[in-house]
Design a protein around this motif. Structure first.
Motif, short mmCIF file in Angstrom:
data_model
loop_
_atom_site.label_atom_id
_atom_site.label_comp_id
_atom_site.label_asym_id
_atom_site.label_seq_id
_atom_site.Cartn_x
_atom_site.Cartn_y
_atom_site.Cartn_z
N THR A 129 20.19 -2.14 0.16
CA THR A 129 19.60 -3.46 -0.03
C THR A 129 18.35 -3.63 0.83
O THR A 129 17.32 -4.12 0.37
N ILE A 130 18.46 -3.22 2.10
CA ILE A 130 17.30 -3.33 2.99
C ILE A 130 16.17 -2.44 2.50
O ILE A 130 14.99 -2.84 2.51
N PHE A 131 16.49 -1.24 2.05
CA PHE A 131 15.47 -0.31 1.56
C PHE A 131 14.67 -0.92 0.41
O PHE A 131 13.44 -0.85 0.37
N ILE A 132 15.39 -1.53 -0.54
CA ILE A 132 14.71 -2.11 -1.69
C ILE A 132 13.92 -3.36 -1.29
O ILE A 132 12.80 -3.58 -1.74
N MET A 133 14.48 -4.16 -0.38
CA MET A 133 13.81 -5.41 0.02
C MET A 133 12.51 -5.13 0.77
O MET A 133 11.53 -5.85 0.59
N VAL A 134 12.50 -4.09 1.60
CA VAL A 134 11.31 -3.82 2.42
C VAL A 134 10.56 -2.59 1.92
O VAL A 134 9.74 -2.03 2.65
N PHE A 135 10.82 -2.20 0.67
CA PHE A 135 10.19 -0.99 0.14
C PHE A 135 8.67 -1.09 0.18
O PHE A 135 7.97 -0.13 0.54
N GLY A 136 8.14 -2.26 -0.17
CA GLY A 136 6.69 -2.44 -0.14
C GLY A 136 6.12 -2.29 1.26
O GLY A 136 5.07 -1.66 1.45
N GLY A 156 -2.91 -2.24 -0.27
CA GLY A 156 -2.01 -3.35 0.01
C GLY A 156 -2.07 -4.42 -1.06
O GLY A 156 -1.03 -4.95 -1.49
N VAL A 157 -3.27 -4.74 -1.53
CA VAL A 157 -3.41 -5.74 -2.60
C VAL A 157 -2.76 -5.24 -3.88
O VAL A 157 -2.02 -5.98 -4.56
N ALA A 158 -3.02 -3.98 -4.25
CA ALA A 158 -2.42 -3.42 -5.46
C ALA A 158 -0.90 -3.39 -5.35
O ALA A 158 -0.18 -3.69 -6.31
N MET A 159 -0.40 -3.05 -4.18
CA MET A 159 1.04 -2.99 -3.97
C MET A 159 1.67 -4.37 -4.10
O MET A 159 2.71 -4.54 -4.74
N ARG A 160 1.03 -5.36 -3.49
CA ARG A 160 1.57 -6.72 -3.56
C ARG A 160 1.56 -7.24 -5.00
O ARG A 160 2.49 -7.96 -5.41
N PHE A 229 -12.61 -3.56 -3.99
CA PHE A 229 -11.18 -3.50 -4.31
C PHE A 229 -10.91 -2.96 -5.71
O PHE A 229 -9.78 -2.59 -6.01
N THR A 230 -11.92 -2.90 -6.55
CA THR A 230 -11.72 -2.33 -7.89
C THR A 230 -11.41 -0.84 -7.82
O THR A 230 -10.95 -0.26 -8.81
N ALA A 231 -11.60 -0.23 -6.66
CA ALA A 231 -11.22 1.18 -6.50
C ALA A 231 -9.71 1.37 -6.61
O ALA A 231 -9.24 2.49 -6.84
N GLY A 232 -8.95 0.29 -6.49
CA GLY A 232 -7.50 0.38 -6.62
C GLY A 232 -6.98 0.17 -8.01
O GLY A 232 -5.77 0.03 -8.21
N TYR A 233 -7.88 0.19 -9.01
CA TYR A 233 -7.48 -0.09 -10.40
C TYR A 233 -6.45 0.93 -10.90
O TYR A 233 -5.39 0.55 -11.41
N ILE A 234 -6.73 2.20 -10.78
CA ILE A 234 -5.80 3.23 -11.25
C ILE A 234 -4.50 3.17 -10.47
O ILE A 234 -3.40 3.33 -11.03
N SER A 235 -4.59 2.93 -9.17
CA SER A 235 -3.38 2.81 -8.35
C SER A 235 -2.52 1.64 -8.83
O SER A 235 -1.28 1.75 -8.88
N LEU A 236 -3.15 0.54 -9.17
CA LEU A 236 -2.40 -0.62 -9.66
C LEU A 236 -1.65 -0.28 -10.94
O LEU A 236 -0.47 -0.65 -11.10
N ILE A 237 -2.27 0.43 -11.84
CA ILE A 237 -1.61 0.81 -13.09
C ILE A 237 -0.41 1.71 -12.80
O ILE A 237 0.68 1.54 -13.38
N ILE A 238 -0.57 2.67 -11.90
CA ILE A 238 0.53 3.57 -11.55
C ILE A 238 1.68 2.80 -10.91
O ILE A 238 2.86 3.03 -11.19
N LEU A 239 1.35 1.85 -10.03
CA LEU A 239 2.38 1.06 -9.36
C LEU A 239 3.13 0.19 -10.36
O LEU A 239 4.36 -0.01 -10.23
N MET A 240 2.44 -0.34 -11.36
CA MET A 240 3.12 -1.10 -12.41
C MET A 240 4.00 -0.19 -13.25
O MET A 240 5.08 -0.60 -13.70
#
Length: 333
Positions: A129-136, A156-160, A229-240
């Motif tokens: 439970t803790i692992f999933i809650m604080v995974f980010g 961090g923005v893409a992750m959030r 911050f647009t450099a995180g576009y591909i990262s955002l897609i992968i995170l989704m």
């Protein structure tokens, strides 16, 4: 909180800020615990609205009032107000929740050793439970070791943003857990299959919607935080995409708890953490932001699939959306 006052590197303001931040932990913990209890008795508005909606809205209202009437306010004032808001909401939530329970002794007291069994189960499910809650937060800490300082904020923005989808998936699973638990308790396979299918379909739709939003509007949303911050576009897609994997795997953590497989699930979370660390160390120096996102994807796949396979092998229940038809459990549920 007391130890902070003996930290020589902090001045008086820093010590006050850290002390107030530490003091906010108890009311926030009560909001989470009582929220889970409210969800268990299907009072979902009482479970989610105080912590998820009321707390941030009241904080924004406080900041707006301070900006209008006391424009010289500082961080210390906001922290004090934040604790007051959290404490007031926790007290109100507890008062509302207490009306749903009787103060009389239970008709059937726990059997000898049953309380000990509950305690052991709680301790076993706690790491996952803790692992999933604080995974980010874990992900950001590990990525921060290998990323350039300028990329940490972007990631961090893409992750959030991806964690918004994760929260929606988790919320749907928590709302449905009572129906799933009733089906398991009653050995009602048809009801269990229906509940799992409904949860998995809804979460998959939400995850695909989040992925589509990231593909279509991701660059636009990231640009709000700054042109870099647009450099995180591909990262955002992968995170989704990682959240889509989680949705397809089904409510694994909830079923693990219902089937008393908490201890057996611990290696899955250890493996997820190990995959995150190793893949981050290998991929981030080579691929940067994309490597950090791929590490999250691989970690999510490892622990999600591990738990789904564990459930299938131990119970015969395939809880993933990809099961067609949903496999009949072996013997009793």
């Amino acid at each position: 909180a007391l130890a902070i006052w003996f930290w020589p590197a902090l001045d008086l303001t820093g010590r006050l800020v850290f002390t107030i931040a530490v003091l906010s932990a108890p009311p926030l913990a009560f909001l989470r615990i009582n929220g889970a209890l409210a969800n268990a008795i299907r009072r979902f508005s009482l479970g989610y609205l105080p912590d998820i909606l009321a707390r941030p809205l009241l904080l924004l209202g406080l900041i707006a009032m301070l900006a209008i009437f006391f424009p010289g306010f500082g961080l210390l004032t906001i922290l004090v107000g934040y604790i007051a808001i959290a404490l007031a909401l926790a007290v109100w939530q507890m008062a509302q929740l207490s009306r749903s329970f009787s103060s009389s002794a239970p008709a059937k007291p726990p059997a000898p050793g049953e309380k000990r069994q509950w305690l052991l189960q709680s301790l076993n499910i706690m790491p996952g439970t803790i692992f999933i809650m604080v995974f980010g937060d874990i992900t950001l800490l590990i990525a921060g070791i290998f990323l350039e300082s300028a990329d940490i904020g972007i990631f961090g923005v893409a992750m959030r943003m991806s964690l918004l989808a994760a929260f929606a998936i988790h919320t749907v699973q928590q709302i449905a857990v009572r129906d799933i638990a009733d089906a398991v308790d009653q050995d009602a396979y048809a009801k269990l299959a229906q509940s799992l299918r409904r949860v998995n379909l809804l979460n998959t739709v939400l995850a695909i919607g989040g992925l589509g939003f990231a593909i279509i509007f991701g660059q636009l949303v990231l640009s709000i935080f700054g042109p870099g911050f647009t450099a995180g576009y591909i990262s955002l897609i992968i995170l989704m995409a990682a959240q889509l994997i989680r949705a397809l795997a089904g409510p694994t953590l909830q079923m693990i708890a219902l089937k008393d497989l908490e201890r057996a699930s611990l290696p899955a979370f250890a493996a997820g953490f190990l995959v995150l660390v190793v893949s981050s160390a290998i991929l981030i120096p080579v691929l940067g932001l994309v490597g950090a996102a791929l590490a999250v994807l691989l970690s999510t796949m490892s622990w999600s699939l591990w738990l789904a396979i564990l459930l299938w092998r131990r119970t015969g229940i395939n809880i993933s959306l990809l099961a067609r038809p949903l496999a009949m459990p072996r013997g009793r549920l």
